[in-house]
Design a protein around this motif. Structure first.
Motif, PDB file in Angstrom:
ATOM      1  N   THR A 284      12.045 -17.870   0.587  1.00  0.00           N
ATOM      2  CA  THR A 284      12.657 -17.771   1.905  1.00  0.00           C
ATOM      3  C   THR A 284      11.671 -18.228   2.977  1.00  0.00           C
ATOM      4  OG1 THR A 284      11.920 -15.510   2.320  1.00  0.00           O
ATOM      5  CG2 THR A 284      14.029 -15.783   1.167  1.00  0.00           C
ATOM      6  N   LYS A 285      12.227 -18.587   4.110  1.00  0.00           N
ATOM      7  CA  LYS A 285      11.393 -18.830   5.291  1.00  0.00           C
ATOM      8  C   LYS A 285      10.802 -17.488   5.699  1.00  0.00           C
ATOM      9  CE  LYS A 285      14.682 -22.161   7.055  1.00  0.00           C
ATOM     10  NZ  LYS A 285      15.667 -22.391   8.120  1.00  0.00           N
ATOM     11  N   ARG A 286       9.697 -17.528   6.412  1.00  0.00           N
ATOM     12  CA  ARG A 286       9.109 -16.300   6.954  1.00  0.00           C
ATOM     13  C   ARG A 286       9.841 -16.009   8.264  1.00  0.00           C
ATOM     14  NH1 ARG A 286       4.671 -14.394   5.103  1.00  0.00           N
ATOM     15  NH2 ARG A 286       3.840 -16.431   4.521  1.00  0.00           N
ATOM     16  N   THR A 287      10.799 -15.119   8.179  1.00  0.00           N
ATOM     17  CA  THR A 287      11.641 -14.774   9.326  1.00  0.00           C
ATOM     18  C   THR A 287      11.731 -13.262   9.441  1.00  0.00           C
ATOM     19  OG1 THR A 287      12.976 -16.780   9.056  1.00  0.00           O
ATOM     20  CG2 THR A 287      13.958 -14.997  10.320  1.00  0.00           C
ATOM     21  N   SER A 288      11.551 -12.762  10.656  1.00  0.00           N
ATOM     22  CA  SER A 288      11.652 -11.322  10.909  1.00  0.00           C
ATOM     23  C   SER A 288      12.781 -11.042  11.876  1.00  0.00           C
ATOM     24  CB  SER A 288      10.348 -10.791  11.511  1.00  0.00           C
ATOM     25  OG  SER A 288       9.284 -10.934  10.601  1.00  0.00           O
ATOM     26  N   TYR A 289      13.536 -10.000  11.553  1.00  0.00           N
ATOM     27  CA  TYR A 289      14.624  -9.545  12.418  1.00  0.00           C
ATOM     28  C   TYR A 289      14.421  -8.082  12.756  1.00  0.00           C
ATOM     29  CZ  TYR A 289      17.244 -13.664  10.895  1.00  0.00           C
ATOM     30  OH  TYR A 289      17.647 -14.949  10.635  1.00  0.00           O
ATOM     31  N   VAL A 290      14.744  -7.729  13.992  1.00  0.00           N
ATOM     32  CA  VAL A 290      14.883  -6.332  14.365  1.00  0.00           C
ATOM     33  C   VAL A 290      16.379  -6.125  14.539  1.00  0.00           C
ATOM     34  CG1 VAL A 290      14.454  -4.569  16.121  1.00  0.00           C
ATOM     35  CG2 VAL A 290      12.623  -6.167  15.465  1.00  0.00           C
TER      36      VAL A 290
ATOM     37  N   ARG B 282       0.807  -1.217   0.000  1.00  0.00           N
ATOM     38  CA  ARG B 282       0.000   0.000   0.000  1.00  0.00           C
ATOM     39  C   ARG B 282       0.846   1.276   0.000  1.00  0.00           C
ATOM     40  NH1 ARG B 282      -4.227  -2.723   4.234  1.00  0.00           N
ATOM     41  NH2 ARG B 282      -5.198  -4.070   2.693  1.00  0.00           N
ATOM     42  N   ASP B 283       2.008   1.203  -0.677  1.00  0.00           N
ATOM     43  CA  ASP B 283       2.937   2.335  -0.803  1.00  0.00           C
ATOM     44  C   ASP B 283       3.512   2.797   0.538  1.00  0.00           C
ATOM     45  OD1 ASP B 283       2.404   2.314  -3.544  1.00  0.00           O
ATOM     46  OD2 ASP B 283       0.948   3.939  -3.424  1.00  0.00           O
ATOM     47  N   LYS B 284       3.356   2.001   1.582  1.00  0.00           N
ATOM     48  CA  LYS B 284       3.767   2.405   2.928  1.00  0.00           C
ATOM     49  C   LYS B 284       5.215   2.063   3.273  1.00  0.00           C
ATOM     50  CE  LYS B 284      -0.305   3.639   4.790  1.00  0.00           C
ATOM     51  NZ  LYS B 284      -0.576   4.676   5.729  1.00  0.00           N
ATOM     52  N   PHE B 285       5.726   0.954   2.747  1.00  0.00           N
ATOM     53  CA  PHE B 285       7.088   0.540   3.083  1.00  0.00           C
ATOM     54  C   PHE B 285       7.696  -0.189   1.892  1.00  0.00           C
ATOM     55  CE2 PHE B 285       4.437  -3.034   4.237  1.00  0.00           C
ATOM     56  CZ  PHE B 285       5.175  -4.150   3.868  1.00  0.00           C
ATOM     57  N   PRO B 286       9.023  -0.262   1.843  1.00  0.00           N
ATOM     58  CA  PRO B 286       9.680  -0.902   0.700  1.00  0.00           C
ATOM     59  C   PRO B 286       9.791  -2.416   0.832  1.00  0.00           C
ATOM     60  CG  PRO B 286      11.321   0.050   2.139  1.00  0.00           C
ATOM     61  CD  PRO B 286       9.984   0.412   2.719  1.00  0.00           C
ATOM     62  N   VAL B 287       9.943  -3.036  -0.324  1.00  0.00           N
ATOM     63  CA  VAL B 287      10.280  -4.454  -0.417  1.00  0.00           C
ATOM     64  C   VAL B 287      11.497  -4.548  -1.331  1.00  0.00           C
ATOM     65  CG1 VAL B 287       8.026  -5.447   0.106  1.00  0.00           C
ATOM     66  CG2 VAL B 287       8.513  -4.725  -2.225  1.00  0.00           C
ATOM     67  N   ALA B 288      12.316  -5.573  -1.101  1.00  0.00           N
ATOM     68  CA  ALA B 288      13.564  -5.661  -1.866  1.00  0.00           C
ATOM     69  C   ALA B 288      13.916  -7.110  -2.177  1.00  0.00           C
ATOM     70  CB  ALA B 288      14.695  -4.992  -1.090  1.00  0.00           C
ATOM     71  N   ILE B 289      14.871  -7.242  -3.087  1.00  0.00           N
ATOM     72  CA  ILE B 289      15.305  -8.557  -3.549  1.00  0.00           C
ATOM     73  C   ILE B 289      16.250  -9.196  -2.545  1.00  0.00           C
ATOM     74  CG2 ILE B 289      16.573  -9.796  -5.345  1.00  0.00           C
ATOM     75  CD1 ILE B 289      15.720  -7.488  -7.273  1.00  0.00           C
ATOM     76  N   ALA B 290      15.871 -10.379  -2.092  1.00  0.00           N
ATOM     77  CA  ALA B 290      16.767 -11.206  -1.275  1.00  0.00           C
ATOM     78  C   ALA B 290      17.433 -12.165  -2.255  1.00  0.00           C
ATOM     79  CB  ALA B 290      15.990 -11.962  -0.212  1.00  0.00           C
ATOM     80  N   ASP B 291      18.629 -11.794  -2.702  1.00  0.00           N
ATOM     81  CA  ASP B 291      19.333 -12.658  -3.646  1.00  0.00           C
ATOM     82  C   ASP B 291      19.947 -13.845  -2.903  1.00  0.00           C
ATOM     83  OD1 ASP B 291      21.773 -11.811  -2.476  1.00  0.00           O
ATOM     84  OD2 ASP B 291      22.125 -10.333  -4.050  1.00  0.00           O
ATOM     85  N   ALA B 292      20.569 -14.739  -3.642  1.00  0.00           N
ATOM     86  CA  ALA B 292      21.131 -15.956  -3.034  1.00  0.00           C
ATOM     87  C   ALA B 292      22.137 -15.639  -1.929  1.00  0.00           C
ATOM     88  CB  ALA B 292      21.784 -16.815  -4.120  1.00  0.00           C
ATOM     89  N   GLY B 293      22.918 -14.587  -2.107  1.00  0.00           N
ATOM     90  CA  GLY B 293      23.905 -14.209  -1.091  1.00  0.00           C
ATOM     91  C   GLY B 293      23.258 -13.745   0.201  1.00  0.00           C
ATOM     92  N   ILE B 294      22.229 -12.922   0.085  1.00  0.00           N
ATOM     93  CA  ILE B 294      21.519 -12.435   1.277  1.00  0.00           C
ATOM     94  C   ILE B 294      20.809 -13.592   1.962  1.00  0.00           C
ATOM     95  CG2 ILE B 294      19.631 -10.949   2.086  1.00  0.00           C
ATOM     96  CD1 ILE B 294      20.392  -9.041  -0.276  1.00  0.00           C
ATOM     97  N   ILE B 295      20.154 -14.420   1.185  1.00  0.00           N
ATOM     98  CA  ILE B 295      19.455 -15.577   1.746  1.00  0.00           C
ATOM     99  C   ILE B 295      20.430 -16.464   2.514  1.00  0.00           C
ATOM    100  CG2 ILE B 295      18.243 -17.723   1.133  1.00  0.00           C
ATOM    101  CD1 ILE B 295      16.915 -16.078  -1.158  1.00  0.00           C
ATOM    102  N   LYS B 296      21.601 -16.679   1.965  1.00  0.00           N
ATOM    103  CA  LYS B 296      22.603 -17.512   2.634  1.00  0.00           C
ATOM    104  C   LYS B 296      23.114 -16.839   3.908  1.00  0.00           C
ATOM    105  CE  LYS B 296      26.827 -20.085   1.935  1.00  0.00           C
ATOM    106  NZ  LYS B 296      27.880 -20.488   1.025  1.00  0.00           N
ATOM    107  N   LYS B 297      23.457 -15.544   3.834  1.00  0.00           N
ATOM    108  CA  LYS B 297      23.979 -14.822   5.004  1.00  0.00           C
ATOM    109  C   LYS B 297      22.986 -14.835   6.151  1.00  0.00           C
ATOM    110  CE  LYS B 297      26.866 -11.548   2.466  1.00  0.00           C
ATOM    111  NZ  LYS B 297      27.004 -10.140   2.067  1.00  0.00           N
ATOM    112  N   TYR B 298      21.707 -14.717   5.826  1.00  0.00           N
ATOM    113  CA  TYR B 298      20.672 -14.697   6.865  1.00  0.00           C
ATOM    114  C   TYR B 298      20.105 -16.082   7.141  1.00  0.00           C
ATOM    115  CZ  TYR B 298      20.748  -9.684   7.452  1.00  0.00           C
ATOM    116  OH  TYR B 298      21.130  -8.409   7.778  1.00  0.00           O
ATOM    117  N   ASP B 299      20.598 -17.081   6.407  1.00  0.00           N
ATOM    118  CA  ASP B 299      20.212 -18.478   6.586  1.00  0.00           C
ATOM    119  C   ASP B 299      18.696 -18.655   6.615  1.00  0.00           C
ATOM    120  OD1 ASP B 299      20.604 -21.179   6.807  1.00  0.00           O
ATOM    121  OD2 ASP B 299      21.005 -21.146   8.957  1.00  0.00           O
ATOM    122  N   VAL B 300      18.041 -18.110   5.574  1.00  0.00           N
ATOM    123  CA  VAL B 300      16.584 -18.161   5.519  1.00  0.00           C
ATOM    124  C   VAL B 300      16.049 -18.929   4.311  1.00  0.00           C
ATOM    125  CG1 VAL B 300      16.190 -16.085   6.905  1.00  0.00           C
ATOM    126  CG2 VAL B 300      16.475 -15.874   4.414  1.00  0.00           C
TER     127      VAL B 300
END
Length: 184
Positions: free
Chosen positions: A145-151, A115-133
């Motif tokens: 990806t797994k549904r995983t949230s980080y603060v 709803r134009d409120k927040f951004p979404v971005a590409i989780a490429d293979a490198g990001i997915i691996k670094k975050y193990d998701v």
């Protein structure tokens, strides 16, 4: 007939079951350094470059990984984050959704479901691996990806890590964690 096509219905059923699974442990430990990344994304249908290090200079960042744009749970999760965007902003935090979807898909999703409120971005293979998701079904990594949230705090450390394929608690848990940071 392609032998793989014989297994497609079974694999789809297993994937659906995995998406409805019970809560799992988050992948990165609280207190760990959040892996830095730069990627392409979209907000309000417009492409942009997201740099985690730069974003953290402005405040905490909620990075939430979701399996696939325009699926039921991911759409409902995006709506919930959109409704809570002002609450996150009041606590000094920004939210970014991450998936393995391509940029044209994210441009549409950022407008229609975020709803134009927040951004979404590409989780490429490198990001997915670094975050193990990476979502793995029967030992095979899927392009979701797994549904995983980080603060992630301004110090670049994980303050909350939460994995659950059910989208319902991600907003409340991340918002509470961000509000807790604002009080300290």
């Amino acid at each position: 007939m392609n032998p793989r096509s014989l297994f497609a219905p079974a694999l789809a059923a297993v994937a659906a079951g995995a998406l409805l699974s019970t809560p799992a442990q988050a992948e990165l430990a609280v207190g760990a350094a959040a892996p830095a990344f730069v990627t392409q994304g979209a907000k309000a249908g417009k492409p942009f470059t997201f740099d985690l290090k730069q974003a953290l200079k402005k405040g905490p960042v909620v990075v939430y990984f979701y399996p696939k744009a325009f699926t039921k749970g991911c759409t409902l999760e995006a709506h919930a984050f959109a409704e809570a965007t002002d609450d996150f902003a009041k606590a000094g935090a920004m939210v970014i959704g991450m998936s393995a979807d391509d940029l044209p898909t994210l441009e549409k999703f950022s407008t229609m479901e975020c709803r134009d409120k927040f951004p979404v971005a590409i989780a490429d293979a490198g990001i997915i691996k670094k975050y193990d998701v990476a979502l793995s079904i029967l030992g095979i990594s899927a392009s979701v990806t797994k549904r995983t949230s980080y603060v992630i705090g301004m110090d670049g450390r994980i303050k909350l890590a939460f994995t659950d394929m059910d989208y319902k608690d991600h907003v409340s848990k991340t918002l509470a964690a961000v509000q807790g940071l604002a009080r300290h």
